[in-house]
Design a protein around this motif. Sequence first.
Motif, PDB file in Angstrom:
ATOM      1  N   THR A   1      41.024  -3.648 -32.369  1.00  0.00           N
ATOM      2  CA  THR A   1      41.010  -2.137 -32.242  1.00  0.00           C
ATOM      3  C   THR A   1      40.603  -1.526 -33.273  1.00  0.00           C
ATOM      4  O   THR A   1      40.674  -0.665 -33.346  1.00  0.00           O
ATOM      5  CB  THR A   1      43.349  -2.476 -31.869  1.00  0.00           C
ATOM      6  N   VAL A   2      40.552  -1.842 -34.436  1.00  0.00           N
ATOM      7  CA  VAL A   2      40.261  -0.665 -35.313  1.00  0.00           C
ATOM      8  C   VAL A   2      38.823  -0.394 -35.300  1.00  0.00           C
ATOM      9  O   VAL A   2      37.750  -0.202 -35.797  1.00  0.00           O
ATOM     10  CB  VAL A   2      40.041  -1.920 -36.682  1.00  0.00           C
ATOM     11  N   SER A   3      37.821  -1.715 -34.678  1.00  0.00           N
ATOM     12  CA  SER A   3      36.453  -1.714 -34.260  1.00  0.00           C
ATOM     13  C   SER A   3      36.761  -0.368 -33.525  1.00  0.00           C
ATOM     14  O   SER A   3      35.808   0.379 -33.595  1.00  0.00           O
ATOM     15  CB  SER A   3      35.797  -2.337 -34.328  1.00  0.00           C
ATOM     16  N   ARG A   4      37.182  -0.416 -32.264  1.00  0.00           N
ATOM     17  CA  ARG A   4      37.360   0.211 -31.538  1.00  0.00           C
ATOM     18  C   ARG A   4      37.921   2.129 -31.840  1.00  0.00           C
ATOM     19  O   ARG A   4      36.894   3.192 -31.668  1.00  0.00           O
ATOM     20  CB  ARG A   4      38.137  -0.345 -30.023  1.00  0.00           C
ATOM     21  N   LEU A   5      38.603   1.769 -32.514  1.00  0.00           N
ATOM     22  CA  LEU A   5      39.137   2.810 -33.132  1.00  0.00           C
ATOM     23  C   LEU A   5      37.653   3.903 -33.791  1.00  0.00           C
ATOM     24  O   LEU A   5      38.383   4.944 -33.948  1.00  0.00           O
ATOM     25  CB  LEU A   5      40.395   3.074 -34.229  1.00  0.00           C
ATOM     26  N   SER A   6      37.101   3.383 -34.732  1.00  0.00           N
ATOM     27  CA  SER A   6      36.280   3.501 -35.501  1.00  0.00           C
ATOM     28  C   SER A   6      34.935   3.792 -35.431  1.00  0.00           C
ATOM     29  O   SER A   6      34.132   4.389 -36.502  1.00  0.00           O
ATOM     30  CB  SER A   6      35.966   1.987 -37.044  1.00  0.00           C
ATOM     31  N   GLY A   7      34.430   3.385 -34.313  1.00  0.00           N
ATOM     32  CA  GLY A   7      33.093   3.066 -33.106  1.00  0.00           C
ATOM     33  C   GLY A   7      32.136   2.354 -33.503  1.00  0.00           C
ATOM     34  O   GLY A   7      31.397   1.997 -33.686  1.00  0.00           O
ATOM     35  N   GLY A   8      33.322   1.444 -34.790  1.00  0.00           N
ATOM     36  CA  GLY A   8      32.262  -0.496 -34.810  1.00  0.00           C
ATOM     37  C   GLY A   8      32.219  -0.661 -34.003  1.00  0.00           C
ATOM     38  O   GLY A   8      33.081  -0.782 -32.400  1.00  0.00           O
ATOM     39  N   GLU A   9      31.223  -2.368 -34.244  1.00  0.00           N
ATOM     40  CA  GLU A   9      31.212  -3.103 -32.651  1.00  0.00           C
ATOM     41  C   GLU A   9      32.269  -4.555 -32.412  1.00  0.00           C
ATOM     42  O   GLU A   9      32.695  -4.285 -33.973  1.00  0.00           O
ATOM     43  CB  GLU A   9      30.226  -3.726 -33.108  1.00  0.00           C
ATOM     44  N   TYR A  10      32.744  -4.839 -31.855  1.00  0.00           N
ATOM     45  CA  TYR A  10      33.528  -6.456 -32.332  1.00  0.00           C
ATOM     46  C   TYR A  10      32.730  -7.484 -30.667  1.00  0.00           C
ATOM     47  O   TYR A  10      32.664  -7.097 -30.093  1.00  0.00           O
ATOM     48  CB  TYR A  10      34.918  -5.614 -31.115  1.00  0.00           C
ATOM     49  N   ASP A  11      33.205  -8.734 -31.619  1.00  0.00           N
ATOM     50  CA  ASP A  11      32.375  -9.696 -30.935  1.00  0.00           C
ATOM     51  C   ASP A  11      33.889 -10.849 -31.669  1.00  0.00           C
ATOM     52  O   ASP A  11      34.333 -10.575 -32.242  1.00  0.00           O
ATOM     53  CB  ASP A  11      31.104 -10.292 -31.561  1.00  0.00           C
ATOM     54  N   ASN A  12      32.976 -11.497 -30.627  1.00  0.00           N
ATOM     55  CA  ASN A  12      34.348 -13.183 -31.909  1.00  0.00           C
ATOM     56  C   ASN A  12      33.291 -14.249 -30.619  1.00  0.00           C
ATOM     57  O   ASN A  12      32.147 -13.774 -30.140  1.00  0.00           O
ATOM     58  CB  ASN A  12      35.472 -13.469 -29.688  1.00  0.00           C
ATOM     59  N   PHE A  13      33.212 -15.738 -32.166  1.00  0.00           N
ATOM     60  CA  PHE A  13      32.185 -16.648 -31.672  1.00  0.00           C
ATOM     61  C   PHE A  13      33.523 -18.288 -31.744  1.00  0.00           C
ATOM     62  O   PHE A  13      35.155 -17.658 -32.450  1.00  0.00           O
ATOM     63  CB  PHE A  13      31.963 -16.654 -32.564  1.00  0.00           C
ATOM     64  N   GLY A  14      32.935 -19.632 -31.416  1.00  0.00           N
ATOM     65  CA  GLY A  14      33.421 -20.583 -31.288  1.00  0.00           C
ATOM     66  C   GLY A  14      32.686 -21.631 -32.178  1.00  0.00           C
ATOM     67  O   GLY A  14      32.760 -22.540 -32.085  1.00  0.00           O
ATOM     68  N   THR A  15      31.272 -21.349 -32.484  1.00  0.00           N
ATOM     69  CA  THR A  15      30.116 -22.058 -33.373  1.00  0.00           C
ATOM     70  C   THR A  15      29.930 -21.351 -33.736  1.00  0.00           C
ATOM     71  O   THR A  15      29.353 -20.362 -33.872  1.00  0.00           O
ATOM     72  CB  THR A  15      29.741 -22.705 -31.449  1.00  0.00           C
ATOM     73  N   GLU A  16      28.695 -22.457 -34.213  1.00  0.00           N
ATOM     74  CA  GLU A  16      27.533 -21.423 -35.239  1.00  0.00           C
ATOM     75  C   GLU A  16      26.731 -21.038 -34.531  1.00  0.00           C
ATOM     76  O   GLU A  16      26.474 -19.386 -34.580  1.00  0.00           O
ATOM     77  CB  GLU A  16      26.783 -22.592 -35.973  1.00  0.00           C
ATOM     78  N   LYS A  17      26.562 -21.469 -33.666  1.00  0.00           N
ATOM     79  CA  LYS A  17      25.550 -20.213 -32.361  1.00  0.00           C
ATOM     80  C   LYS A  17      26.104 -19.256 -31.956  1.00  0.00           C
ATOM     81  O   LYS A  17      25.169 -18.317 -31.674  1.00  0.00           O
ATOM     82  CB  LYS A  17      24.954 -21.259 -31.730  1.00  0.00           C
TER      83      LYS A  17
END
Length: 333
Positions: A256-272
């Motif tokens: 939410t904070v990324s979308r509202l501020s114009g930033g980027e959002y991603d998620n991860f489950g491994t080092e790669k």
Amino acid sequence: MPQPAATASQDPSAQQSNSAQQTDPAAQQPYTLQTGASLILVPTTVDIKGKVLYGLTKDQFTLTDDGAPRPFRLEEPVDSLGLSLVVLLQCSRSAVVEYSRIQGLPTMIDSLVGAAPHEVALVRYGAHPELVQPFTRKMDKIEAAMPRMAPCEDNAAATTDALSYAASILENRDLRYRRAIMLISETRDHGSHVSEADVIAQLGRNNIVVDSFAYSPYRDDLRDEIKPGRGPGILGFGVQLLVAMVQSFRQNVPKTVSRLSGGEYDNFGTEKGFDNAAIRLSNRIHNYYLLSFTIPGGATPGLHELNVTVPQYPEATIRARRNYWVGDPPKAQ
């Protein structure tokens, strides 16, 4: 507005900034961007099917403020502007499991700041934020401090409180610098005391962009879009809009904070996965457009909604700052 407690009794960053500006030639670099309380920055990325659209001109953008067209400028390339960055890392709860997957964090930070003048601070948090490394322009200090960002024994994850703290230490940085937070955390908040509305106001008042990475989230069911056009209300463009943002905040804080501020959002489950997300973020952060406009005199206090479009490319995906705040923070309910 009440601020969350930090382990550092005083924030030494303001004094450090003043002395650094006197000795660091980079801090004396002239800028065409003159930021201030009345100037709103709208970072904007435009892509079609995942490919960044380069070379757009000012005339190809439209910007509305509470639904009304707003005159704006298209600033110089962002890589020539300074950057104040707070790296905000959750050290509690699932961080114990995820920590080994973010070993590429120092390299990511170096890639994000690039060659532009910059300063970076490190903050970790569980129940409370801890200033691990005050703002510094020396990347070797950041790398040396990174082991102190290690997991902590804490069952809380007060992400909203930590965001408020990060925003507070960015408020008194050099006005010529862009302001950003890199948040690495779970999706849900556990134990904050600062209200979501207060943090929305803080980010909106201070032109702060939040780029977020979520630890192995469960099914991410927060909708990407917070729909515009809710009609005016007593707080800027409407109480309903603020309520919608607060509800989204509670579902997934980093997204939410990324979308509202114009930033980027991603998620991860491994080092790669983390490394790949870092590459995507680096590519975008060096290729966004920076729109700016001055808040008009007599603007209604409270939350204002922004919407950026590129009419020539209706199929484009546009990520841009979605709101700003005028006046005092919201009153406690």
